[in-house]
Design an enzyme around this catalytic site. Sequence first.
Site, PDB file in Angstrom:
ATOM      1  N   GLN A 128      29.857  44.750  52.171  1.00 56.31           N
ATOM      2  CA  GLN A 128      31.194  45.343  52.008  1.00 56.31           C
ATOM      3  C   GLN A 128      31.344  45.913  50.598  1.00 56.31           C
ATOM      4  O   GLN A 128      31.381  45.153  49.624  1.00 56.31           O
ATOM      5  CB  GLN A 128      32.230  44.232  52.219  1.00 56.31           C
ATOM      6  N   GLY A 129      31.454  47.221  50.481  1.00 56.76           N
ATOM      7  CA  GLY A 129      31.566  47.863  49.167  1.00 56.76           C
ATOM      8  C   GLY A 129      32.998  48.276  48.875  1.00 56.76           C
ATOM      9  O   GLY A 129      33.315  49.474  48.920  1.00 56.76           O
ATOM     10  N   SER A 131      35.258  46.217  46.200  1.00 57.26           N
ATOM     11  CA  SER A 131      35.645  45.913  44.809  1.00 57.26           C
ATOM     12  C   SER A 131      34.805  46.682  43.804  1.00 57.26           C
ATOM     13  O   SER A 131      33.607  46.929  44.026  1.00 57.26           O
ATOM     14  CB  SER A 131      35.460  44.425  44.533  1.00 57.26           C
ATOM     15  N   GLU A 246      39.408  39.970  57.697  1.00 59.83           N
ATOM     16  CA  GLU A 246      38.837  39.062  56.697  1.00 59.83           C
ATOM     17  C   GLU A 246      39.793  37.899  56.399  1.00 59.83           C
ATOM     18  O   GLU A 246      39.367  36.774  56.158  1.00 59.83           O
ATOM     19  CB  GLU A 246      38.545  39.841  55.403  1.00 59.83           C
TER      20      GLU A 246
HETATM   21  C1  LIG Z   1      32.959  34.659  46.968  1.00 66.63           C
HETATM   22  C2  LIG Z   1      33.409  36.091  46.804  1.00 66.63           C
HETATM   23  C3  LIG Z   1      32.804  37.065  47.578  1.00 66.63           C
HETATM   24  C4  LIG Z   1      33.203  38.390  47.426  1.00 66.63           C
HETATM   25  N1  LIG Z   1      32.558  39.333  48.190  1.00 66.63           N
HETATM   26  C5  LIG Z   1      32.941  40.635  48.067  1.00 66.63           C
HETATM   27  C6  LIG Z   1      32.267  41.645  48.832  1.00 66.63           C
HETATM   28  O1  LIG Z   1      31.310  41.373  49.587  1.00 66.63           O
HETATM   29  N2  LIG Z   1      32.662  42.920  48.695  1.00 66.63           N
HETATM   30  C7  LIG Z   1      33.696  43.278  47.870  1.00 66.63           C
HETATM   31  O2  LIG Z   1      34.039  44.462  47.832  1.00 66.63           O
HETATM   32  N3  LIG Z   1      34.344  42.359  47.108  1.00 66.63           N
HETATM   33  C8  LIG Z   1      33.976  41.044  47.182  1.00 66.63           C
HETATM   34  N4  LIG Z   1      34.603  40.091  46.402  1.00 66.63           N
HETATM   35  C9  LIG Z   1      35.578  40.523  45.391  1.00 66.63           C
HETATM   36  C10 LIG Z   1      37.017  40.147  45.714  1.00 66.63           C
HETATM   37  O3  LIG Z   1      37.538  40.949  46.718  1.00 66.63           O
HETATM   38  C11 LIG Z   1      37.807  40.283  44.382  1.00 66.63           C
HETATM   39  O4  LIG Z   1      37.309  39.307  43.502  1.00 66.63           O
HETATM   40  C12 LIG Z   1      39.285  40.079  44.587  1.00 66.63           C
HETATM   41  O5  LIG Z   1      39.840  41.129  45.314  1.00 66.63           O
HETATM   42  C13 LIG Z   1      40.020  39.965  43.221  1.00 66.63           C
HETATM   43  O6  LIG Z   1      39.696  41.035  42.391  1.00 66.63           O
HETATM   44  P1  LIG Z   1      39.161  40.789  40.896  1.00 66.63           P
HETATM   45  O7  LIG Z   1      38.065  39.788  40.947  1.00 66.63           O
HETATM   46  O8  LIG Z   1      38.870  42.120  40.291  1.00 66.63           O
HETATM   47  O9  LIG Z   1      40.364  40.090  40.129  1.00 66.63           O
HETATM   48  P2  LIG Z   1      41.626  40.813  39.445  1.00 66.63           P
HETATM   49  O10 LIG Z   1      42.216  41.783  40.412  1.00 66.63           O
HETATM   50  O11 LIG Z   1      41.238  41.323  38.111  1.00 66.63           O
HETATM   51  O12 LIG Z   1      42.628  39.596  39.298  1.00 66.63           O
HETATM   52  C14 LIG Z   1      42.507  38.631  38.230  1.00 66.63           C
HETATM   53  C15 LIG Z   1      43.662  37.645  38.372  1.00 66.63           C
HETATM   54  O13 LIG Z   1      44.924  38.335  38.208  1.00 66.63           O
HETATM   55  C16 LIG Z   1      45.764  38.107  39.345  1.00 66.63           C
HETATM   56  N5  LIG Z   1      46.512  39.336  39.661  1.00 66.63           N
HETATM   57  C17 LIG Z   1      46.017  40.609  39.705  1.00 66.63           C
HETATM   58  N6  LIG Z   1      46.995  41.465  40.041  1.00 66.63           N
HETATM   59  C18 LIG Z   1      48.118  40.734  40.221  1.00 66.63           C
HETATM   60  C19 LIG Z   1      49.455  41.048  40.595  1.00 66.63           C
HETATM   61  N7  LIG Z   1      49.828  42.320  40.853  1.00 66.63           N
HETATM   62  N8  LIG Z   1      50.365  40.036  40.703  1.00 66.63           N
HETATM   63  C20 LIG Z   1      49.986  38.747  40.440  1.00 66.63           C
HETATM   64  N9  LIG Z   1      48.732  38.386  40.075  1.00 66.63           N
HETATM   65  C21 LIG Z   1      47.816  39.367  39.986  1.00 66.63           C
HETATM   66  C22 LIG Z   1      44.807  37.774  40.483  1.00 66.63           C
HETATM   67  O14 LIG Z   1      45.449  36.996  41.488  1.00 66.63           O
HETATM   68  C23 LIG Z   1      43.727  36.980  39.750  1.00 66.63           C
HETATM   69  O15 LIG Z   1      44.133  35.645  39.596  1.00 66.63           O
HETATM   70  C24 LIG Z   1      34.224  38.752  46.505  1.00 66.63           C
HETATM   71  C25 LIG Z   1      34.828  37.757  45.716  1.00 66.63           C
HETATM   72  C26 LIG Z   1      34.412  36.442  45.852  1.00 66.63           C
HETATM   73  C27 LIG Z   1      35.063  35.414  44.977  1.00 66.63           C
END
Ligand SMILES: Cc1cc2nc3c(=O)[nH]c(=O)nc-3n(C[C@H](O)[C@H](O)[C@H](O)COP(=O)(O)OP(=O)(O)OC[C@H]3O[C@@H](n4cnc5c(N)ncnc54)[C@H](O)[C@@H]3O)c2cc1C
Length: 415
Positions: A128-129, A131, A246
Site C-alpha cells: 500500500q503506497g 503515506s 482497513e
Molecule cells: C505498523 C504500521 C504499518 C504501516 N503500513 C503502512 C503501509 O503499508 N502503507 C502506508 O501507506 N502507510 C503505512 N503506515 C503509515 C500510517 O498510515 C501512518 O503512520 C499514519 O497515517 C500516521 O501518519 P504519520 O506517521 O505521518 O504521523 P503524523 O501524521 O505526522 O502524526 C503524528 C502525531 O500527530 C497527531 N496528529 C496529526 N494530525 C493531527 C490532527 N489534525 N489532530 C490531532 N492530532 C493529529 C497524530 O495522531 C500522531 O499522534 C503504517 C504505519 C504503521 C504504524
Amino acid sequence: MDLTYPPEAEEFRTEIRGWLEDNLPDGWFDEDFRMSPSDKAKFNEDWPHKLFGGGWICATWPEEYGGKGLSTMEGVVLAEEFARAKAPMRADFFGDTLVGPTILMNGTEEQKQEFLPKILDGSMRWCQGFSEPDSGSDLASLKTTAVRDGDEWVINGQKVWTTQAQFADYCFVLARTDPDVKKQAGISYLLVPMQQDGIEVRGIVQPDGTAEFNEVFFADARCPIENVVGGVNNGWKVANDTLGFERGMSATTGYRRFAEEFRLMVEKAKENGLIEDPLIRQRLMKFQSKIQIIRINGLRSLTATVQKKKDPAVTVLGVTNKMFWSEMHRDAMELALDIWGTEAMLSVAGPQKSSWPGAIKAAGRPEYDVSPMMQAFFFSRSETIWGGTAEIQRNIVGERVLGLPREPKVDQKKG
Ligand SMILES: Cc1cc2nc3c(=O)[nH]c(=O)nc-3n(C[C@H](O)[C@H](O)[C@H](O)COP(=O)(O)OP(=O)(O)OC[C@H]3O[C@@H](n4cnc5c(N)ncnc54)[C@H](O)[C@@H]3O)c2cc1C
C-alpha cells in the site's frame, strides 16, 4: 436482542465444520496437539492450496471473479468456524482485504478480470503506497506525482512505511495527477508493478531486527494508463473506500483473539499469585468488559447488515471501532507485561515459548530474539497509528458524526 442464527446459517456452519475436520491434520482438535517443525512447514505450504481448492479465500466475492458468492451471514459463519477451529485463513492482508475489495467496488471490468483471480490464487502480492514523509494523517497533501506520457503514467516521489513492499509484485499508489485543484480533487489511485528499474525499496530496520516497513522511491516509474482505479482524479474517494476496509474488523470474530489473550493472562496470574492483586484484577476485568462490548457491538452490526436496517448507532460503531479496540489492546498488552513481570523480558522463558494470538513472527536479530508475546506488545503500540491514528479517528467522530465545528485548516485550497 435475538442472538440465534437463521437455520440456513447453521446448515452452512455444519458444512464448514465438516470441511475443516476433513482437511485439517489428524489430531488438530486435541488439547495437546503439536506439530514438528517439518510438519508445520509442510502444513504452511499445503494449507493455502487447500483453502483455495475449497473456495474459502475471499469467499464472499462474486462467483464470476472466483469467489463463492457467499452472503454476509455465510461469510460471518465461515469466519466464526475458522476462528473456532483456530484454522488459519490465508492472510495476504493487502490483496485479500484492501485492494481486492477496492477493485471490486471501483474497478473496471478489465481490472477485475486481470487482478482479482491473481489475488485469489496468491500469485500476485501487494503493498500500500499511501503515506509519505510529510503526508501521513494529512494524506491529501501527498506530493508523489503521476504525469501522463502516451499510454503510461510516469511516477515520481517517495512513499514511506510501505509494509511488505520488499515482497510485493504490485503497489496501490496514491499520486497527484492534477496539481492545480483542491488537494483532494487532484489525486488518482494507480496499480503499479513493483519489479521495474524506476522503483527502489529500502527496508527500515526496527529494534527487534525485523524490517517489514520500507521506504519506496519512484524515479520515472511507469504503469499503463488504464491502471487507474475509479477514474482519473477520483483517487481520494477510492482511497477512503480502502481505508474503510482497513479500519473495519471482522464483526463477530475480531474479539476472539483478545479473549484468548485474556485467558492466557488469567492463567498466568493464577499461577504466580497476581490474581489476588486488586489492581491486576481490576485491569483484567476492564479488559474483559471491553472484549464483551466488542463482541456485542459486532453482533449488533451484523444484525443491522443482515436485516438491511439503518441503525444510526451502528454507523457510529463503524467509525469508533478501530480507535476502541486499538486503545484497549495497547492497555491490555501493558497489563500482560505487568503479569509476566521480569519474565516478559526473556525470549525463551516459560509460557512465552508458546505462540501468542496475532503475533507475527518474522526473522529478527539472533541476539535480540523477542518472544511472540513481546512482539504482540511491540505491535500493539502501532495499532493506534496505522490505518489512521486514534486522534484522527476522534476528529472524524467529532466533525462527521457529531457535527462539531471543523478544525481550522492552514490553506483550504492547496494545504
Ligand atoms: C505498523 C504500521 C504499518 C504501516 N503500513 C503502512 C503501509 O503499508 N502503507 C502506508 O501507506 N502507510 C503505512 N503506515 C503509515 C500510517 O498510515 C501512518 O503512520 C499514519 O497515517 C500516521 O501518519 P504519520 O506517521 O505521518 O504521523 P503524523 O501524521 O505526522 O502524526 C503524528 C502525531 O500527530 C497527531 N496528529 C496529526 N494530525 C493531527 C490532527 N489534525 N489532530 C490531532 N492530532 C493529529 C497524530 O495522531 C500522531 O499522534 C503504517 C504505519 C504503521 C504504524
